[in-house]
Motif scaffolding. Sequence first.
Motif, short mmCIF file in Angstrom:
data_model
loop_
_atom_site.label_atom_id
_atom_site.label_comp_id
_atom_site.label_asym_id
_atom_site.label_seq_id
_atom_site.Cartn_x
_atom_site.Cartn_y
_atom_site.Cartn_z
N ARG A 1 0.85 -1.18 0.00
CA ARG A 1 0.00 0.00 0.00
C ARG A 1 0.89 1.24 0.00
O ARG A 1 1.75 1.40 0.87
CB ARG A 1 -0.90 0.00 1.23
CG ARG A 1 -1.79 1.24 1.32
CD ARG A 1 -2.68 1.16 2.54
NE ARG A 1 -3.41 2.40 2.74
CZ ARG A 1 -4.53 2.71 2.11
NH1 ARG A 1 -5.05 1.85 1.23
NH2 ARG A 1 -5.15 3.85 2.35
N GLU B 1 0.68 5.35 -0.18
CA GLU B 1 -0.32 6.40 -0.02
C GLU B 1 0.00 7.66 -0.82
O GLU B 1 -0.89 8.43 -1.12
CB GLU B 1 -0.47 6.74 1.46
CG GLU B 1 -1.04 5.59 2.28
CD GLU B 1 -1.22 5.94 3.73
OE1 GLU B 1 -0.65 6.97 4.16
OE2 GLU B 1 -1.93 5.21 4.44
N ASN C 1 -10.59 7.84 -12.33
CA ASN C 1 -11.22 6.72 -11.60
C ASN C 1 -10.22 6.07 -10.65
O ASN C 1 -10.56 5.73 -9.51
CB ASN C 1 -11.76 5.68 -12.57
CG ASN C 1 -12.99 6.16 -13.32
OD1 ASN C 1 -13.70 7.05 -12.85
ND2 ASN C 1 -13.25 5.60 -14.49
N GLU C 2 -8.98 5.89 -11.10
CA GLU C 2 -7.96 5.29 -10.24
C GLU C 2 -7.63 6.20 -9.06
O GLU C 2 -7.47 5.72 -7.92
CB GLU C 2 -6.69 5.01 -11.06
CG GLU C 2 -6.86 3.90 -12.08
CD GLU C 2 -5.69 3.80 -13.05
OE1 GLU C 2 -5.46 2.69 -13.58
OE2 GLU C 2 -5.01 4.83 -13.27
N GLU D 1 -9.63 8.45 -7.75
CA GLU D 1 -10.79 8.46 -6.87
C GLU D 1 -10.74 7.29 -5.89
O GLU D 1 -10.99 7.45 -4.69
CB GLU D 1 -12.08 8.39 -7.69
CG GLU D 1 -13.35 8.41 -6.83
CD GLU D 1 -14.61 8.25 -7.65
OE1 GLU D 1 -14.50 7.92 -8.85
OE2 GLU D 1 -15.71 8.44 -7.10
N GLU D 2 -10.38 6.12 -6.39
CA GLU D 2 -10.31 4.93 -5.54
C GLU D 2 -9.19 5.05 -4.50
O GLU D 2 -9.37 4.72 -3.34
CB GLU D 2 -10.08 3.69 -6.42
CG GLU D 2 -10.04 2.40 -5.63
CD GLU D 2 -9.85 1.19 -6.55
OE1 GLU D 2 -9.98 1.35 -7.78
OE2 GLU D 2 -9.58 0.10 -6.02
N ARG D 3 -8.04 5.59 -4.94
CA ARG D 3 -6.90 5.71 -4.03
C ARG D 3 -7.11 6.77 -2.96
O ARG D 3 -6.61 6.64 -1.83
CB ARG D 3 -5.62 6.05 -4.82
CG ARG D 3 -5.15 4.94 -5.73
CD ARG D 3 -3.83 5.29 -6.39
NE ARG D 3 -2.76 5.42 -5.41
CZ ARG D 3 -1.48 5.17 -5.67
NH1 ARG D 3 -1.13 4.78 -6.88
NH2 ARG D 3 -0.56 5.33 -4.75
N LEU E 1 -10.12 8.10 -1.83
CA LEU E 1 -11.37 8.07 -1.07
C LEU E 1 -11.15 8.01 0.44
O LEU E 1 -11.80 8.74 1.21
CB LEU E 1 -12.23 6.89 -1.53
CG LEU E 1 -13.64 6.81 -0.93
CD1 LEU E 1 -14.46 8.05 -1.31
CD2 LEU E 1 -14.35 5.54 -1.39
N ARG F 1 -15.56 12.88 -5.52
CA ARG F 1 -15.75 13.06 -6.97
C ARG F 1 -16.93 14.00 -7.16
O ARG F 1 -18.09 13.59 -7.18
CB ARG F 1 -16.00 11.70 -7.63
CG ARG F 1 -16.12 11.73 -9.16
CD ARG F 1 -14.77 11.92 -9.81
NE ARG F 1 -14.82 11.75 -11.25
CZ ARG F 1 -14.56 10.61 -11.90
NH1 ARG F 1 -14.25 9.52 -11.20
NH2 ARG F 1 -14.60 10.55 -13.21
N ILE G 1 -12.05 15.83 -8.94
CA ILE G 1 -12.05 15.27 -7.59
C ILE G 1 -11.54 16.37 -6.67
O ILE G 1 -10.53 17.02 -6.97
CB ILE G 1 -11.13 14.04 -7.48
CG1 ILE G 1 -11.60 12.93 -8.42
CG2 ILE G 1 -11.09 13.52 -6.05
CD1 ILE G 1 -10.63 11.75 -8.50
#
Length: 333
Positions: A223, A225, A269-270, A272-274, A276, A282, A288
């Motif tokens: 992971r 960040e 999209n990537e 946004e996922e990372r 959140l 979004r 974002i």
Amino acid sequence: MALKFIDAEKHINDTIIFPSFSLDVLPNEVAAICTSVNVREQLIDILLGTKLLSNGNIQNLSEKRLAFFFLNDGLYERLSVNELLKFYQQLYQSDESTENIIRIVQLDLKKNKKIKDLTYSEKKRAQLACILLQNSEVYIMEEPDQNLDVESKRIFISVLNQLRLTKKTVLILTSHLESAVTVADKTYRLDEKGLHIVQTEEVQQNVSDVEIEKEDKGIQPIRFEKIPTKVNEKIVLFNPPEIDFIESTDGQSFIHIKGENFPCSFTLNELEERLLPFGFFRCHRSYIVNLQKVREVITWTRNSFSLVLEDEKTSVPLSKTKMADLKGILGLK
């Protein structure tokens, strides 16, 4: 000769201009401090000796071996390039060859031309030639590549490389992070929280090489960040809380931080996922936003909304369909 800041701090009455910080800028090193215009001007005045630190000190400042490259430095415009350098050669009693310096900044074909007839970028190269004549041990440069044409930027970077080779110490003061990470060996941010390094690394491998290396070594995914962005041949890593908002234009994502933008290889999209888990939202199909940076939600019409950020100048569009989601996040009905 190194330039050493030791617990340097400046405040005026009850206002802190910059908090205490320590920094060593070593010979054969180019360091850059990215900060606000006000802090930059205060630092220059302190280095010039026209103002004093509130606390701490700067070692080697009293040696008077500093050369300054100012953002706005008036040259004698009635002189030719050659006459100007001859004047500075006598002023600083320099043993440096003016012909050689003119060749370094590539003004050979303009050496008999008056300064007033040069382009802005050529004038900056003439200014650069003047400080090279001083042959100082420490160079302080204020926004040295601002508004330069491509050729002059290339020459400027070449000069920095020569200063490194001759073990000179260079400190660049700028408000443009992209410029700082492009030319400096080490880049720092100086703000209300103090001085902290901007993490960069040279791009040595392309993505496919990295993937092959991972397979060969059996490296397991971890992971991570921080959000990577690319500036020329460097990767700059930003902590999510630093980011104001992200915009997608023509399929390219741009990270916006304090008025500057940096390209990012991830899709919206990537990202946004990372992001959140860090409080990002979004707010629009192309945006974002970091909700921690939002100050106001403005309703223009029944179908038109904007999010105003903390600086009260930057606004990000909020789509009608996302307004209901935002109200839910904020706990509003």
